[in-house]
Motif scaffolding. Structure first.
Motif, PDB file in Angstrom:
ATOM      1  N   GLY A  30      31.124  49.404  56.621  1.00  0.00           N
ATOM      2  CA  GLY A  30      29.983  49.142  55.739  1.00  0.00           C
ATOM      3  C   GLY A  30      30.320  48.372  54.484  1.00  0.00           C
ATOM      4  N   PHE A  31      31.328  47.499  54.562  1.00  0.00           N
ATOM      5  CA  PHE A  31      31.658  46.714  53.390  1.00  0.00           C
ATOM      6  C   PHE A  31      32.129  45.336  53.800  1.00  0.00           C
ATOM      7  N   SER A  32      32.028  44.414  52.859  1.00  0.00           N
ATOM      8  CA  SER A  32      32.506  43.057  53.048  1.00  0.00           C
ATOM      9  C   SER A  32      33.346  42.693  51.829  1.00  0.00           C
ATOM     10  N   ILE A  33      34.620  42.432  52.067  1.00  0.00           N
ATOM     11  CA  ILE A  33      35.540  42.174  50.959  1.00  0.00           C
ATOM     12  C   ILE A  33      35.301  40.786  50.377  1.00  0.00           C
ATOM     13  N   VAL A  34      35.198  40.730  49.054  1.00  0.00           N
ATOM     14  CA  VAL A  34      35.056  39.461  48.340  1.00  0.00           C
ATOM     15  C   VAL A  34      36.433  38.969  47.887  1.00  0.00           C
ATOM     16  N   SER A  35      37.217  39.877  47.309  1.00  0.00           N
ATOM     17  CA  SER A  35      38.547  39.500  46.856  1.00  0.00           C
ATOM     18  C   SER A  35      39.467  40.710  46.936  1.00  0.00           C
ATOM     19  N   MET A  36      40.768  40.423  47.027  1.00  0.00           N
ATOM     20  CA  MET A  36      41.790  41.456  46.998  1.00  0.00           C
ATOM     21  C   MET A  36      42.855  41.003  46.018  1.00  0.00           C
ATOM     22  N   GLY A  37      43.487  41.964  45.375  1.00  0.00           N
ATOM     23  CA  GLY A  37      44.479  41.562  44.398  1.00  0.00           C
ATOM     24  C   GLY A  37      45.444  42.679  44.061  1.00  0.00           C
ATOM     25  N   TRP A  38      46.357  42.335  43.169  1.00  0.00           N
ATOM     26  CA  TRP A  38      47.378  43.276  42.701  1.00  0.00           C
ATOM     27  C   TRP A  38      47.371  43.301  41.181  1.00  0.00           C
ATOM     28  N   TYR A  39      47.453  44.509  40.649  1.00  0.00           N
ATOM     29  CA  TYR A  39      47.599  44.738  39.226  1.00  0.00           C
ATOM     30  C   TYR A  39      48.856  45.584  39.027  1.00  0.00           C
ATOM     31  N   ARG A  40      49.352  45.630  37.811  1.00  0.00           N
ATOM     32  CA  ARG A  40      50.502  46.481  37.544  1.00  0.00           C
ATOM     33  C   ARG A  40      50.361  47.136  36.173  1.00  0.00           C
ATOM     34  N   GLN A  41      51.000  48.275  36.074  1.00  0.00           N
ATOM     35  CA  GLN A  41      51.011  49.010  34.814  1.00  0.00           C
ATOM     36  C   GLN A  41      52.443  49.412  34.527  1.00  0.00           C
ATOM     37  N   ARG A  42      52.984  48.822  33.472  1.00  0.00           N
ATOM     38  CA  ARG A  42      54.348  49.155  33.070  1.00  0.00           C
ATOM     39  C   ARG A  42      54.354  50.501  32.373  1.00  0.00           C
ATOM     40  N   GLN A  43      55.452  51.237  32.562  1.00  0.00           N
ATOM     41  CA  GLN A  43      55.504  52.592  32.045  1.00  0.00           C
ATOM     42  C   GLN A  43      56.068  52.592  30.641  1.00  0.00           C
ATOM     43  N   ALA A  44      55.264  52.143  29.702  1.00  0.00           N
ATOM     44  CA  ALA A  44      55.624  52.125  28.287  1.00  0.00           C
ATOM     45  C   ALA A  44      54.369  52.469  27.505  1.00  0.00           C
ATOM     46  N   PRO A  45      54.538  53.116  26.360  1.00  0.00           N
ATOM     47  CA  PRO A  45      53.360  53.513  25.565  1.00  0.00           C
ATOM     48  C   PRO A  45      52.474  52.324  25.241  1.00  0.00           C
ATOM     49  N   GLY A  46      51.164  52.485  25.454  1.00  0.00           N
ATOM     50  CA  GLY A  46      50.210  51.456  25.099  1.00  0.00           C
ATOM     51  C   GLY A  46      50.036  50.340  26.097  1.00  0.00           C
ATOM     52  N   LYS A  47      50.802  50.355  27.187  1.00  0.00           N
ATOM     53  CA  LYS A  47      50.694  49.267  28.159  1.00  0.00           C
ATOM     54  C   LYS A  47      49.444  49.449  29.010  1.00  0.00           C
ATOM     55  N   GLN A  48      48.644  48.389  29.092  1.00  0.00           N
ATOM     56  CA  GLN A  48      47.443  48.403  29.896  1.00  0.00           C
ATOM     57  C   GLN A  48      47.749  47.881  31.299  1.00  0.00           C
ATOM     58  N   ARG A  49      46.889  48.234  32.245  1.00  0.00           N
ATOM     59  CA  ARG A  49      47.002  47.671  33.580  1.00  0.00           C
ATOM     60  C   ARG A  49      46.648  46.188  33.492  1.00  0.00           C
ATOM     61  N   GLU A  50      47.494  45.342  34.086  1.00  0.00           N
ATOM     62  CA  GLU A  50      47.311  43.904  33.966  1.00  0.00           C
ATOM     63  C   GLU A  50      47.243  43.240  35.329  1.00  0.00           C
ATOM     64  N   LEU A  51      46.495  42.152  35.392  1.00  0.00           N
ATOM     65  CA  LEU A  51      46.390  41.390  36.623  1.00  0.00           C
ATOM     66  C   LEU A  51      47.734  40.734  36.952  1.00  0.00           C
ATOM     67  N   VAL A  52      48.120  40.818  38.220  1.00  0.00           N
ATOM     68  CA  VAL A  52      49.303  40.102  38.710  1.00  0.00           C
ATOM     69  C   VAL A  52      48.849  38.883  39.518  1.00  0.00           C
ATOM     70  N   ALA A  53      48.010  39.134  40.521  1.00  0.00           N
ATOM     71  CA  ALA A  53      47.532  38.045  41.367  1.00  0.00           C
ATOM     72  C   ALA A  53      46.288  38.513  42.112  1.00  0.00           C
ATOM     73  N   VAL A  54      45.426  37.557  42.445  1.00  0.00           N
ATOM     74  CA  VAL A  54      44.218  37.869  43.191  1.00  0.00           C
ATOM     75  C   VAL A  54      43.950  36.738  44.170  1.00  0.00           C
ATOM     76  N   ILE A  55      43.343  37.080  45.317  1.00  0.00           N
ATOM     77  CA  ILE A  55      43.006  36.084  46.331  1.00  0.00           C
ATOM     78  C   ILE A  55      41.622  36.395  46.875  1.00  0.00           C
ATOM     79  N   THR A  56      40.811  35.351  47.035  1.00  0.00           N
ATOM     80  CA  THR A  56      39.478  35.538  47.580  1.00  0.00           C
ATOM     81  C   THR A  56      39.492  35.363  49.102  1.00  0.00           C
ATOM     82  N   THR A  57      38.370  35.651  49.714  1.00  0.00           N
ATOM     83  CA  THR A  57      38.263  35.516  51.158  1.00  0.00           C
ATOM     84  C   THR A  57      38.508  34.077  51.604  1.00  0.00           C
ATOM     85  N   SER A  58      38.121  33.135  50.755  1.00  0.00           N
ATOM     86  CA  SER A  58      38.301  31.725  51.087  1.00  0.00           C
ATOM     87  C   SER A  58      39.723  31.239  50.835  1.00  0.00           C
ATOM     88  N   GLY A  59      40.547  32.080  50.219  1.00  0.00           N
ATOM     89  CA  GLY A  59      41.940  31.710  49.988  1.00  0.00           C
ATOM     90  C   GLY A  59      42.263  31.236  48.591  1.00  0.00           C
TER      91      GLY A  59
END
Length: 123
Positions: free
Chosen positions: A28-57
């Motif tokens: 029951g779903f259709s994927i628009v995009s998939m990606g990777w984020y990362r969160q470094r283990q240090a105080p105050g570090k936010q989750r950040e975008l690493v890379a993303v790819i859409t269905t069209s590439g």
């Protein structure tokens, strides 16, 4: 509903390589995009975008990983990969898979996160 299962994290020496995988399952779903984020283990570090790819590439990378990481996907398998080369200690983080999908059951867009994979770059 979408479920994500990640694999491929671990310990690697500086300059080494790892590949992360993430497979989406459900119905029951259709994927628009998939990606990777990362969160470094240090105080105050936010989750950040690493890379993303859409269905069209179309892809987008964080400046810090351009030329070293490559994102790809197999639409038939619902799987996204992150090939990480020339790894540095500062790449150490928990990496999260992410999908942005349209769900036909609720007729809305939904963001789903994987469970996270620890990548440690150390000698």
């Amino acid at each position: 509903q979408v479920q994500l299962v990640e694999s491929g994290g671990g310990l690697v020496q500086p300059g080494g390589s790892l590949r992360l995988s993430c497979t989406a399952s459900g119905s029951g779903f259709s994927i628009v995009s998939m990606g990777w984020y990362r969160q470094r283990q240090a105080p105050g570090k936010q989750r950040e975008l690493v890379a993303v790819i859409t269905t069209s590439g179309s892809t987008n990378y964080a400046d810090s990983v351009k030329g070293r990481f490559a994102i790809s996907r197999d639409n038939a398998k619902g799987t996204v990969y992150l090939q990480m080369n020339t790894l540095k200690p500062e790449d150490t983080a928990v990496y999260y898979c992410n999908t942005y999908s349209f769900t036909t059951t609720s007729m809305r867009y939904l963001t789903v996160w994987g469970q996270g994979s620890l990548v440690t770059v150390s000698s």
